[in-house]
Design a protein around this motif. Sequence first.
Motif, mmCIF file in Angstrom:
data_model
loop_
_atom_site.group_PDB
_atom_site.id
_atom_site.type_symbol
_atom_site.label_atom_id
_atom_site.label_comp_id
_atom_site.label_asym_id
_atom_site.label_seq_id
_atom_site.Cartn_x
_atom_site.Cartn_y
_atom_site.Cartn_z
ATOM 1 N N THR A 55 0.799 -1.226 0.000
ATOM 2 C CA THR A 55 0.000 0.000 0.000
ATOM 3 C C THR A 55 0.833 1.278 0.000
ATOM 4 O OG1 THR A 55 -0.187 -0.013 2.415
ATOM 5 C CG2 THR A 55 -1.941 -1.113 1.154
ATOM 6 N N ASP A 56 2.088 1.194 0.447
ATOM 7 C CA ASP A 56 2.936 2.381 0.402
ATOM 8 C C ASP A 56 4.384 1.971 0.628
ATOM 9 O OD1 ASP A 56 3.630 5.046 0.109
ATOM 10 O OD2 ASP A 56 2.326 5.759 1.701
ATOM 11 N N LEU A 57 5.302 2.841 0.194
ATOM 12 C CA LEU A 57 6.736 2.607 0.338
ATOM 13 C C LEU A 57 7.405 3.973 0.328
ATOM 14 C CD1 LEU A 57 8.812 -0.047 -1.524
ATOM 15 C CD2 LEU A 57 9.585 2.320 -1.501
ATOM 16 N N PHE A 58 8.169 4.261 1.374
ATOM 17 C CA PHE A 58 8.862 5.551 1.454
ATOM 18 C C PHE A 58 10.067 5.425 2.376
ATOM 19 C CE2 PHE A 58 5.088 5.563 4.195
ATOM 20 C CZ PHE A 58 5.634 5.760 5.455
ATOM 21 N N GLU A 59 10.853 6.494 2.471
ATOM 22 C CA GLU A 59 12.032 6.472 3.335
ATOM 23 C C GLU A 59 11.613 6.555 4.798
ATOM 24 O OE1 GLU A 59 16.448 8.338 3.217
ATOM 25 O OE2 GLU A 59 14.841 9.829 3.183
ATOM 26 N N ASN A 60 12.241 5.761 5.623
ATOM 27 C CA ASN A 60 12.009 5.764 7.060
ATOM 28 C C ASN A 60 12.410 7.127 7.627
ATOM 29 O OD1 ASN A 60 12.112 5.328 9.832
ATOM 30 N ND2 ASN A 60 13.482 3.575 9.728
ATOM 31 N N ARG A 61 11.527 7.746 8.368
ATOM 32 C CA ARG A 61 11.815 9.084 8.906
ATOM 33 C C ARG A 61 12.919 9.073 9.959
ATOM 34 N NH1 ARG A 61 6.321 9.660 12.487
ATOM 35 N NH2 ARG A 61 6.975 8.166 14.068
ATOM 36 N N ASP A 62 13.172 7.918 10.586
ATOM 37 C CA ASP A 62 14.147 7.840 11.674
ATOM 38 C C ASP A 62 15.531 7.365 11.247
ATOM 39 O OD1 ASP A 62 12.084 8.529 13.485
ATOM 40 O OD2 ASP A 62 11.463 6.441 13.601
ATOM 41 N N TYR A 63 15.646 6.864 9.993
ATOM 42 C CA TYR A 63 16.920 6.277 9.569
ATOM 43 C C TYR A 63 17.079 6.521 8.073
ATOM 44 C CZ TYR A 63 20.621 2.723 9.259
ATOM 45 O OH TYR A 63 21.807 2.055 9.050
ATOM 46 N N ALA A 64 17.928 7.463 7.721
ATOM 47 C CA ALA A 64 18.129 7.822 6.309
ATOM 48 C C ALA A 64 18.568 6.607 5.503
ATOM 49 C CB ALA A 64 19.155 8.937 6.190
ATOM 50 N N GLY A 65 17.970 6.431 4.332
ATOM 51 C CA GLY A 65 18.300 5.327 3.461
ATOM 52 C C GLY A 65 17.559 4.043 3.767
ATOM 53 N N SER A 66 16.768 4.040 4.830
ATOM 54 C CA SER A 66 15.985 2.857 5.208
ATOM 55 C C SER A 66 14.595 2.961 4.587
ATOM 56 C CB SER A 66 15.860 2.779 6.734
ATOM 57 O OG SER A 66 14.924 1.790 7.120
ATOM 58 N N THR A 67 14.108 1.842 4.080
ATOM 59 C CA THR A 67 12.783 1.784 3.459
ATOM 60 C C THR A 67 11.739 1.411 4.491
ATOM 61 O OG1 THR A 67 13.924 0.894 1.524
ATOM 62 C CG2 THR A 67 11.515 0.807 1.509
#
Length: 166
Positions: A62-74
Motif C-alpha cells: 500500500t505504500d513505500l517511502f524512506e524511514n523518517r528515523d533512519y536515512a536510506g531505510s525503506t
Amino acid sequence: MPRHGSDIDRTAEWDDLRARYLRPRPDRPTSAARGVHHVALLSSDVERTIHFYQELLELPLTDLFENRDYAGSTHFFFDIGNGNALAFFDMPGLGLGPYAEVLGGLHHLAISVEPGRWGRLRAKLDAAGVATQHVDGSSLYFSGPDGERIELISDPLEEMYGRPIG
C-alpha cells in the motif's frame, strides 16, 4: 512422545487470573485503542519481502517511502484487512542478525483469512516450496523470508478454535 510442557499444570494459576482480571463481556470497559495501526518487522531484502507478501500471500503493498528515523531505510506497508497494516523496515548498514525468539520479541503473527483463501494460499506456499505446519485444522504456520513466523488462521477475527476471544 509427550507434548512439550505436558508435565506442567498451571490450571489453578489460570483460574485465579481469569477470576481476578477477566470480566464478562457486558462488564468490560471500552478499549482505549482503535485497533492495530501496523505491526513493524525487519526485512533484509525489500524486493524479496514484497514478492513474498504481495505475490505469494496476496497482501497488497500500500505504500513505500524512506524511514523518517533512519536515512536510506525503506518503510513499506501491506494491507492485512480491516484497516490494519503489516509494515517492514530495511536497515542497511546496521548489521542486524537473523530472526531470534526472545522475551518481549515476536513469537508469530497470526493473520485471519477466509477458509477458501486459506486453502488457496496453502497450495501456493506448497508450490513455492515453503515448509508449513498445519495445526488444529485452522492454523498454518510457516516462516517468512527473514525467518519471521507467520500463521494463517481460517478462524474469523475475535474467534479461536470455535470459541469467542473478543
